[in-house]
Design an enzyme around this catalytic site. Structure first.
Site, PDB file in Angstrom:
ATOM      1  N   LYS A  64      31.389  39.762  51.975  1.00  0.00           N
ATOM      2  CA  LYS A  64      32.409  40.627  51.369  1.00  0.00           C
ATOM      3  C   LYS A  64      32.470  41.909  52.185  1.00  0.00           C
ATOM      4  O   LYS A  64      31.468  42.308  52.799  1.00  0.00           O
ATOM      5  CB  LYS A  64      32.029  40.958  49.922  1.00  0.00           C
ATOM      6  CG  LYS A  64      33.177  41.414  49.066  1.00  0.00           C
ATOM      7  CD  LYS A  64      33.949  40.242  48.487  1.00  0.00           C
ATOM      8  CE  LYS A  64      35.222  40.710  47.794  1.00  0.00           C
ATOM      9  NZ  LYS A  64      35.866  39.623  47.046  1.00  0.00           N
ATOM     10  N   ASP A  84      41.484  41.175  48.756  1.00  0.00           N
ATOM     11  CA  ASP A  84      40.861  41.445  47.459  1.00  0.00           C
ATOM     12  C   ASP A  84      41.626  42.647  46.893  1.00  0.00           C
ATOM     13  O   ASP A  84      42.765  42.907  47.320  1.00  0.00           O
ATOM     14  CB  ASP A  84      39.357  41.736  47.615  1.00  0.00           C
ATOM     15  CG  ASP A  84      38.608  41.746  46.285  1.00  0.00           C
ATOM     16  OD1 ASP A  84      38.377  40.661  45.723  1.00  0.00           O
ATOM     17  OD2 ASP A  84      38.261  42.842  45.787  1.00  0.00           O
TER      18      ASP A  84
HETATM   19  P1  NDP Z   1      44.929  43.698  43.080  1.00  0.00           P
HETATM   20  O1  NDP Z   1      44.655  44.890  43.909  1.00  0.00           O
HETATM   21  O2  NDP Z   1      46.109  42.851  43.377  1.00  0.00           O
HETATM   22  O3  NDP Z   1      45.020  44.130  41.533  1.00  0.00           O
HETATM   23  C1  NDP Z   1      43.957  44.759  40.904  1.00  0.00           C
HETATM   24  C2  NDP Z   1      44.385  45.112  39.498  1.00  0.00           C
HETATM   25  O4  NDP Z   1      43.266  45.606  38.784  1.00  0.00           O
HETATM   26  C3  NDP Z   1      45.426  46.215  39.458  1.00  0.00           C
HETATM   27  O5  NDP Z   1      46.256  46.040  38.333  1.00  0.00           O
HETATM   28  C4  NDP Z   1      44.568  47.466  39.309  1.00  0.00           C
HETATM   29  O6  NDP Z   1      45.213  48.577  38.730  1.00  0.00           O
HETATM   30  C5  NDP Z   1      43.496  46.963  38.380  1.00  0.00           C
HETATM   31  N1  NDP Z   1      42.285  47.767  38.553  1.00  0.00           N
HETATM   32  C6  NDP Z   1      41.574  47.945  39.694  1.00  0.00           C
HETATM   33  N2  NDP Z   1      40.544  48.781  39.479  1.00  0.00           N
HETATM   34  C7  NDP Z   1      40.625  49.117  38.166  1.00  0.00           C
HETATM   35  C8  NDP Z   1      39.840  49.942  37.327  1.00  0.00           C
HETATM   36  N3  NDP Z   1      38.754  50.592  37.783  1.00  0.00           N
HETATM   37  N4  NDP Z   1      40.208  50.046  36.015  1.00  0.00           N
HETATM   38  C9  NDP Z   1      41.300  49.405  35.527  1.00  0.00           C
HETATM   39  N5  NDP Z   1      42.077  48.605  36.292  1.00  0.00           N
HETATM   40  C10 NDP Z   1      41.737  48.468  37.580  1.00  0.00           C
HETATM   41  O7  NDP Z   1      43.584  42.835  43.117  1.00  0.00           O
HETATM   42  P2  NDP Z   1      43.365  41.300  42.779  1.00  0.00           P
HETATM   43  O8  NDP Z   1      44.265  40.894  41.668  1.00  0.00           O
HETATM   44  O9  NDP Z   1      43.392  40.558  44.042  1.00  0.00           O
HETATM   45  O10 NDP Z   1      41.844  41.308  42.278  1.00  0.00           O
HETATM   46  C11 NDP Z   1      41.503  41.502  40.911  1.00  0.00           C
HETATM   47  C12 NDP Z   1      40.094  40.986  40.661  1.00  0.00           C
HETATM   48  O11 NDP Z   1      40.025  39.596  41.016  1.00  0.00           O
HETATM   49  C13 NDP Z   1      38.983  41.656  41.490  1.00  0.00           C
HETATM   50  O12 NDP Z   1      37.806  41.660  40.737  1.00  0.00           O
HETATM   51  C14 NDP Z   1      38.816  40.708  42.676  1.00  0.00           C
HETATM   52  O13 NDP Z   1      37.543  40.817  43.280  1.00  0.00           O
HETATM   53  C15 NDP Z   1      38.980  39.383  41.969  1.00  0.00           C
HETATM   54  N6  NDP Z   1      39.326  38.253  42.836  1.00  0.00           N
HETATM   55  C16 NDP Z   1      40.463  38.275  43.584  1.00  0.00           C
HETATM   56  C17 NDP Z   1      40.785  37.173  44.381  1.00  0.00           C
HETATM   57  C18 NDP Z   1      42.071  37.101  45.108  1.00  0.00           C
HETATM   58  O14 NDP Z   1      42.382  36.000  45.629  1.00  0.00           O
HETATM   59  N7  NDP Z   1      42.880  38.141  45.190  1.00  0.00           N
HETATM   60  C19 NDP Z   1      39.863  36.039  44.516  1.00  0.00           C
HETATM   61  C20 NDP Z   1      38.743  36.069  43.592  1.00  0.00           C
HETATM   62  C21 NDP Z   1      38.489  37.167  42.836  1.00  0.00           C
HETATM   63  P3  NDP Z   1      45.570  49.851  39.652  1.00  0.00           P
HETATM   64  O15 NDP Z   1      46.722  49.392  40.480  1.00  0.00           O
HETATM   65  O16 NDP Z   1      45.896  50.928  38.683  1.00  0.00           O
HETATM   66  O17 NDP Z   1      44.322  50.146  40.446  1.00  0.00           O
END
Ligand code: NDP
Length: 452
Positions: A130, A170
């Site tokens: 990562k 991510d």
């Molecule tokens: P994105 O950046 O597309 O979206 C992240 C979302 O989570 C946004 O809505 C963001 O809101 C919110 N968020 C982030 N930090 C916080 C916080 N501290 N408190 C509240 N909301 C928060 O990321 P992904 O959708 O790609 O990833 C989301 C999760 O899924 C992560 O844990 C990632 O590791 C996991 N994941 C992702 C994969 C992928 O293929 N993309 C694969 C496997 C796991 P804001 O915009 O306000 O920050």
């Protein structure tokens, strides 16, 4: 050495804490896995003798570097970048890159550790890694993001490669950032190889990679429900986040007949009692991907929807919950609230969104709980297939990849059942199942290599 000579669980965790001072997320992730593995390996002398768990909990290497870039006002900005290469026993390191101000070495170490088990669960030949930076892409112009990504890759390129370490997206890293980083890698090395996944379709990306994590999470949930003769159809679901994972999880829930009541971001959550249907989701996609707006705008667009500033959605009564935003976004009290309100299934789309206390609440209540390393493995699985397509210089058709995703998620589910069953009743401990099934393959490969 006999089994009785081995350190006990508490000593092991104390050792992890001592060697990783202040790295709370990393210790939490190791502890959650170790709780199950210690029990499983009690009578398996070789795993103790070769210190397998201790070695998996010590990254192969952690690379940390400075990332300098210039903003649009010609200010020099300095960020910190990392790549954590946790374990490559079963394949090249593989895992996403995160750009978010909350990124620390501890967060990336926990993610790389988890990724090792997750990648093993997919059945594909991928090790765990990562990376990321404390850079915040929010509010930056495209040119600023481009300059940052180029600077980040100018150091990272030495540590990655199609057969060495293959990063992906991510939080904060989507198609735009992957494009900038791939372009810089190609420019520096003069090589067009599958060094990153999540690429655009025009330059080696795979169909359904964007959808795969969210879709896969819902397939896993569906598998858990089918096992007891139930389905997602007609269920009220709450989803957190409004990024890549949340949006496609919500899309698949709709396609399977479920009703999505909530979405969130770091500003709060929206609650739409009428349901966030496919049309409304298309609006959210445009809001997030094109306008890069905030989820609170949803409540102004759609009548009947409410925005709850600074809150998380777990108090909204539901049948199923899918935390899809970030780590530790669902604590013990919130887990108790979900159980009290009748929630009977939770699938983690985000990585480690439920804290340790919350996990224990779900386990004790015996609700169906799918931990992230199993439930959200669909994204990395399709990334693995993107690597295969790049190596073979072919592009598979959408229906072939959809079939692979369904099959891989079913395989992960079934392996979790195999190792998480036998509790004397119908209940499956999916956390234990995922931890042990993920561990065994990596551990056996490490045994084959001897002490390296
Ligand atoms: P994105 O950046 O597309 O979206 C992240 C979302 O989570 C946004 O809505 C963001 O809101 C919110 N968020 C982030 N930090 C916080 C916080 N501290 N408190 C509240 N909301 C928060 O990321 P992904 O959708 O790609 O990833 C989301 C999760 O899924 C992560 O844990 C990632 O590791 C996991 N994941 C992702 C994969 C992928 O293929 N993309 C694969 C496997 C796991 P804001 O915009 O306000 O920050």
């Amino acid at each position: 050495m006999s089994v009785s000579d081995h350190v006990d669980f508490n000593q092991f965790i104390e050792g992890v804490k001592k060697r990783n001072p202040g790295q709370l997320e990393f210790v939490q992730a190791v502890q959650e896995v170790a709780e199950d593995i210690f029990d499983y390996i009690q009578d398996k002398v070789e795993y103790h003798e070769y210190q397998i768990l201790r070695r998996i909990a010590e990254p192969d290497r952690v690379v940390s570097f400075r990332v300098c870039w210039e903003d649009d006002n010609e200010n020099i900005r300095v960020q910190r970048g990392w790549r954590v290469q946790n374990n490559n026993a079963i394949g090249p390191y593989k895992g996403g890159i995160r750009f978010h101000p909350s990124v620390t070495e501890s967060v990336l170490k926990f993610l790389a550790f988890e990724q090792t088990f997750k990648n093993s669960l997919t059945g594909l030949p991928m090790g765990g890694g990562k990376g990321g930076s404390n850079f915040n892409p929010k509010g930056k112009t495209d040119h600023e993001v481009m300059r940052f990504c180029q600077s980040f890759m100018t150091e990272l390129y030495r540590h990655v490669g199609a057969d060495v370490d293959v990063p992906a997206g991510d939080i904060g890293v989507g198609a735009r950032e992957i494009g900038y980083m791939f372009g810089q890698y190609k420019r520096i090395t003069n090589q067009f190889t599958g060094v990153l996944t999540g690429k655009g379709l025009e330059y080696g990306g795979s169909l359904i990679r964007t959808e795969a994590t969210g879709y896969g999470t819902v397939y896993f949930l569906q598998n858990m429900l089918e096992r007891i003769g139930d389905s997602v159809d007609g269920k009220a679901c709450i989803v957190s986040g409004s990024g890549n994972v949340a949006i496609y999880a919500a899309e698949k829930i709709n396609q399977l007949g479920g009703k999505v009541l909530t979405l969130s971001d770091s500003g709060g959550f929206i609650h739409d009692p009428d349901g966030i249907d496919l049309e409304k989701l298309a609006w959210v996609k445009e809001l997030k991907d094109v306008r890069r707006g905030r989820i609170e705008e949803y409540a102004k667009e759609f009548t009947g929807a409410m925005f709850h500033t600074g809150q998380r959605p777990w108090a909204v009564p539901c049948d199923l919950a899918l935390p899809c935003a970030t780590q530790n976004e669902l604590n013990g009290d919130e887990a108790r609230m979900l159980v009290k309100n009748g929630c009977s299934g939770v699938a983690e789309g985000a990585n480690m969104p439920t804290d340790l206390e919350g996990v224990h609440v779900f386990k004790d209540a015996k609700i169906r709980f799918a931990p992230s390393k199993a439930a959200n493995a669909g994204g990395v699985a399709i990334s693995g297939l993107e690597m295969s397509q790049n190596s073979a210089r072919v592009s598979w058709k959408e229906h072939e990849l959809q079939d692979h995703l369904v099959e891989i998620m079913r395989g992960i589910h079934d392996r979790c059942v195999e190792f998480g069953g036998n509790l004397g009743d119908e209940h499956i401990d999916y956390v234990r199942g995922a931890n042990i099934a993920g561990f065994v393959k990596v551990a056996d490969a490490m045994l084959a290599y001897g002490v390296v």
